[in-house]
Enzyme design. Sequence first.
Site, short mmCIF file in Angstrom:
data_model
loop_
_atom_site.label_atom_id
_atom_site.label_comp_id
_atom_site.label_asym_id
_atom_site.label_seq_id
_atom_site.Cartn_x
_atom_site.Cartn_y
_atom_site.Cartn_z
N GLU A 45 0.91 -1.06 0.01
CA GLU A 45 0.02 -0.08 -0.14
C GLU A 45 0.81 1.31 0.13
OE1 GLU A 45 -2.74 -0.46 3.20
OE2 GLU A 45 -3.63 -2.26 2.10
N ASN A 95 2.36 -4.98 -3.18
CA ASN A 95 0.76 -5.28 -2.88
C ASN A 95 -0.01 -3.90 -2.88
OD1 ASN A 95 -1.17 -7.51 -2.43
ND2 ASN A 95 -1.29 -6.91 -0.39
N HIS A 138 -10.34 -6.20 -2.49
CA HIS A 138 -11.38 -5.95 -1.58
C HIS A 138 -12.55 -5.42 -2.23
CE1 HIS A 138 -9.05 -7.40 1.65
NE2 HIS A 138 -8.00 -6.51 1.33
N GLU A 187 -5.98 -10.66 -1.76
CA GLU A 187 -6.89 -10.49 -0.50
C GLU A 187 -8.24 -10.59 -0.77
OE1 GLU A 187 -5.55 -7.32 1.88
OE2 GLU A 187 -3.42 -7.79 1.62
N ASP A 200 -12.29 -10.29 -1.08
CA ASP A 200 -13.38 -10.29 -0.67
C ASP A 200 -14.43 -9.48 -1.20
OD1 ASP A 200 -12.51 -8.09 1.01
OD2 ASP A 200 -12.21 -8.87 2.77
C1 XIL Z 1 -6.50 -6.42 8.07
C2 XIL Z 1 -6.69 -7.67 8.77
O1 XIL Z 1 -7.71 -8.38 8.27
C3 XIL Z 1 -7.45 -7.12 10.19
O2 XIL Z 1 -7.72 -8.43 11.03
C4 XIL Z 1 -6.67 -6.20 10.66
O3 XIL Z 1 -7.01 -5.75 12.06
C5 XIL Z 1 -6.30 -5.24 9.75
O4 XIL Z 1 -5.73 -5.66 8.73
N1 XIL Z 1 -4.95 -4.75 3.55
C6 XIL Z 1 -3.93 -5.60 3.89
C7 XIL Z 1 -4.32 -6.61 4.98
O5 XIL Z 1 -2.82 -5.75 3.29
O6 XIL Z 1 -3.27 -6.78 5.95
C8 XIL Z 1 -5.19 -6.14 5.94
O7 XIL Z 1 -5.84 -7.08 6.94
C9 XIL Z 1 -6.53 -5.66 5.13
C10 XIL Z 1 -6.17 -4.60 4.20
#
Ligand code: XIL
Length: 554
Positions: free
Chosen positions: A160, A201, A237, A266, A268
């Site tokens: 990020e 990422n 996401h 990641e 979802d």
């Molecule tokens: C999130 C986790 O899912 C949570 O449990 C935690 O509190 C915060 O981080 N981008 C990322 C992940 O790269 O590491 C994050 O994960 C979600 C967003």
Amino acid sequence: MSVHSSKVLRVLALAGMVAAFLLPAGSAQASASLRTHAEARGKFIGTALATGPLSNETSYRTIAGREFDQVTAENAMKWDATEPSQNQFTFSGADAVVNFATQNDQQVHGHTLVWHNQTPGWVQNLGATAMRDAMRNHISRVVGRYADNPAVVSWDVVNEVFEENGDFRRSFWYNTLGESFIADAFRAARAADPDARLCINDYNVEGINAKSTAMYDLVSELRGQGVPVDCVGFQGHLATQYGFPNDLQQNLQRFAALGVQVRITELDVRIQMPRSAAKDATQATYYRNVVNACLAVTACAGVTIWGFTDRYSWVPDTFPGEGAALIYDENYQAKPSYTAVHDALAGGTSTDTTPPTTPGAPSAGNVTSNTAALTWTASTDSGGSGLAGYNVYREQGANDTLLGQSTTNSLTLTGLTPNTAYQVYVRARDGAGNLSAGSPLGTFTTPSGPGGNGGCTAVGTVQNQWNNGYVVQPVTVTNTGTSAISGWTVTFTLPPGHTPAGSWNATLTVSGQTVTARNAGYNGNLAPNGSTTFGFQVSRPNGDTQTPSGYTCA
Ligand code: XIL
């Protein structure tokens, strides 16, 4: 496969993939696990693991081991977990994930070495020299711990690092060290494990937009300098209310052309609560589309879902009012999204022969001499493969023509002939390619073109949006005159508080809320009926859902 092959081969052997490869794709039974199908396609299917349920819940462990062949620690490998105080390393959670993966023949993606979140205050307060040393030490110790472990094959080295407009994020890393921390981090990781695949990422980079283009440029530049960036992670996401990034596959492909591996890291797909059958079905199409995009791109290694059960998901805590983002419900029951992932991975084995329901008649609004905005009542699909989109046809007797395709129940037709009556109808498509019956006809007539004085039209489509911003892409500019034009100007009004954050294929000037977009050097010339496109990104106040409408072209 270069330097990475040794680890990958060890993991493949562990996973028994050699046998799976001998089977023709799709010969596994429909009830086979996700990983069985993924392995047959040469991809991984992964999940993030949370250490709490991993040690406490049998159902959690059973599904995680049975369905997935790749895992990422949801939190256990982050800096606050592994080095809470300087040089005091704790690997209990990280080891629990790696041990579980080893027992279940899964590969581990290490997440994440350098990030602005979940990093202790002691790091953030260091001066430049001490911060760079601390970063190198952290990478060396964390990556070094698993360098000889065959399960751990890849790392998110930086996470990020971009703002939504493509600038570098003003994190403490950037503010203290400048952008060089990124190259330094990759070099330190390579030194700590020469065999590991090293990734950058980020989120909101799934489609082609200002942020993903900045990522693309950075990866290209770093690799040109010999910095060991092997892979790009697209978090994924997604949220159903913001639409699917329809250019995901195209975006993955442009990164692949840089020579990097790509992966969804990641995934979802959150919905606005409460759940409903319709929302579940929409969510399933998002999951299916992501898996299919990865399957279609050779350089895409696989898809990691950010957890698997709605019982343990970061979404409700992070996005109030949203949830149910994963493929199992909170009682470990598979949802339609599980079936969508399963069937996409199983590929070609679909037995869905049921077409979607017939859509409603298209009705035309905003008809210009070359464009018409159509909307119609949506179809539903019950055959299992899910609604994939719509085809819009012009009724012309025996030889109807396909005017366009859409993934939603609307489409703006462009390139129409002025002063012409159109009869159009819509057919819905499902994921298995079944087409519905044609809808009733909709009719409209385009007005006369503005003549030979170089008239033009502009039609904008919101491609992607999130809480505090959106991308309009494409804005299609069409020469509706009867002679060529050598330049165009498109004007539109942004809602209050909205500010442009980058554009492509046009130059923007802003006065108050009025934005003027002028052609770039290379796309001003348009023949009669010719068209070109540009795009732009906008920042807006958090929670504001407005987007501009009404583009005028001169
Ligand atoms: C999130 C986790 O899912 C949570 O449990 C935690 O509190 C915060 O981080 N981008 C990322 C992940 O790269 O590491 C994050 O994960 C979600 C967003």
